[in-house]
Scaffold this active site. Structure first.
Site, PDB file in Angstrom:
ATOM      1  N   HIS A  43       0.837  -1.203   0.000  1.00 37.90           N
ATOM      2  CA  HIS A  43       0.000   0.000   0.000  1.00 37.90           C
ATOM      3  C   HIS A  43       0.872   1.253   0.000  1.00 37.90           C
ATOM      4  O   HIS A  43       0.629   2.192  -0.761  1.00 37.90           O
ATOM      5  CB  HIS A  43      -0.891   0.057   1.254  1.00 37.90           C
ATOM      6  CG  HIS A  43      -1.941  -0.986   1.342  1.00 37.90           C
ATOM      7  ND1 HIS A  43      -2.103  -1.770   2.460  1.00 37.90           N
ATOM      8  CD2 HIS A  43      -2.905  -1.368   0.471  1.00 37.90           C
ATOM      9  CE1 HIS A  43      -3.123  -2.585   2.276  1.00 37.90           C
ATOM     10  NE2 HIS A  43      -3.618  -2.365   1.072  1.00 37.90           N
ATOM     11  N   LYS A  63     -17.202  -6.332   6.314  1.00 35.70           N
ATOM     12  CA  LYS A  63     -15.877  -6.823   6.689  1.00 35.70           C
ATOM     13  C   LYS A  63     -15.713  -6.873   8.201  1.00 35.70           C
ATOM     14  O   LYS A  63     -16.266  -6.039   8.921  1.00 35.70           O
ATOM     15  CB  LYS A  63     -14.779  -5.920   6.103  1.00 35.70           C
ATOM     16  CG  LYS A  63     -14.529  -6.135   4.640  1.00 35.70           C
ATOM     17  CD  LYS A  63     -13.252  -5.448   4.228  1.00 35.70           C
ATOM     18  CE  LYS A  63     -12.865  -5.837   2.813  1.00 35.70           C
ATOM     19  NZ  LYS A  63     -11.571  -5.303   2.438  1.00 35.70           N
ATOM     20  N   ARG A  74      -2.445  -6.403  -8.096  1.00 35.56           N
ATOM     21  CA  ARG A  74      -1.379  -7.358  -7.809  1.00 35.56           C
ATOM     22  C   ARG A  74      -1.357  -8.498  -8.819  1.00 35.56           C
ATOM     23  O   ARG A  74      -0.306  -8.984  -9.192  1.00 35.56           O
ATOM     24  CB  ARG A  74      -1.565  -7.948  -6.404  1.00 35.56           C
ATOM     25  CG  ARG A  74      -1.388  -6.937  -5.294  1.00 35.56           C
ATOM     26  CD  ARG A  74      -1.811  -7.526  -3.983  1.00 35.56           C
ATOM     27  NE  ARG A  74      -3.243  -7.804  -4.060  1.00 35.56           N
ATOM     28  CZ  ARG A  74      -3.997  -8.153  -3.051  1.00 35.56           C
ATOM     29  NH1 ARG A  74      -3.480  -8.328  -1.868  1.00 35.56           N
ATOM     30  NH2 ARG A  74      -5.286  -8.360  -3.199  1.00 35.56           N
ATOM     31  N   SER A 122      -3.153  -7.386   3.207  1.00 33.26           N
ATOM     32  CA  SER A 122      -3.327  -7.199   4.646  1.00 33.26           C
ATOM     33  C   SER A 122      -3.636  -8.526   5.323  1.00 33.26           C
ATOM     34  O   SER A 122      -3.148  -8.794   6.425  1.00 33.26           O
ATOM     35  CB  SER A 122      -4.450  -6.191   4.918  1.00 33.26           C
ATOM     36  OG  SER A 122      -4.108  -4.917   4.437  1.00 33.26           O
TER      37      SER A 122
END
Length: 159
Positions: A17, A41, A90, A128
Site C-alpha cells: 500500500h 468486513k 497485484r 493485509s
C-alpha cells in the site's frame, strides 16, 4: 490541481500500500488515502487505529492526507473534488475485480477516472490478510509492514 483518492480498508496498511501511496504522490498534486467503511468486513483494527497507522506511515509525504469515508468511493471522490481514483493491481484476480468496479463507477460518474498502479513484483503477493495471518503466528513481518504497524500487530496478537 490534480487531486486523487486512494480508497481501501488498510487493515493494516502494508508496504505494498505504501509503495502505491508514494508512487501516486509523485504523480498527483494531492492524494487522499481514505479508509472506506465496509459493514460486511470484520476488521482486526478499529477505524481510529487504522487511521493512526496510515497517518504515521505517511509522515513526510507532504501532499498526502488520510481520512475516513463512507458510502461509495466514487461519491467520496466527487465530494472531495478528486478527478482520479487510485487502485492497486497485484494479479489477474485483482484486475477482474477492479475492472468491474471501475466500469460501474464510470456509469455513476464518468468525470472521475480510475488509475491502476501495478504492484511491484516484491509486493505482488502481499495483502493485509497475509500480513495478519503471518503475524498471528508470531512470525517476522518486517518485509511486509512498517515498524509502527508491526508494533500494533504485536499488541493485537500478544498471547
Amino acid at each position: 490541481m490534480k487531486r486523487a483518492i486512494y480508497p481501501g480498508s488498510f487493515d493494516p496498511v502494508t508496504k505494498g500500500h505504501l509503495d502505491i501511496i508514494k508512487r501516486s504522490a509523485s504523480v498527483f498534486d494531492e492524494v487522499i488515502v481514505v479508509l472506506m467503511r465496509n459493514p460486511d468486513k470484520n476488521y482486526l483494527f478499529s477505524e481510529e487505529e487504522r487511521l493512526d497507522m496510515l497517518k504515521e506511515c505517511c509522515k513526510g509525504l507532504d501532499n498526502v492526507t488520510c481520512d475516513i469515508g463512507e458510502g461509495l468511493s466514487i461519491h467520496y471522490a466527487k465530494e472531495k473534488d478528486a478527478k482520479v481514483m487510485i487502485r492497486g493491481i497485484r494479479a489477474v484476480l485483482d484486475y477482474e475485480y477492479e475492472l468491474r468496479n471501475a466500469t460501474a463507477n464510470m456509469w455513476i460518474n464518468d468525470d472521475i477516472e480510475t488509475c491502476f498502479f501495478m504492484a511491484k513484483p516484491e509486493y505482488s503477493f502481499l495483502s493485509s490478510s497475509t500480513v495478519k495471518e503471518i503475524a498471528s503466528f508470531g512470525e517476522d513481518v518486517s518485509g511486509f509492514a512498517d515498524a509502527y504497524v508491526i508494533e500494533k500487530l504485536k499488541l493485537k496478537y500478544q498471547k
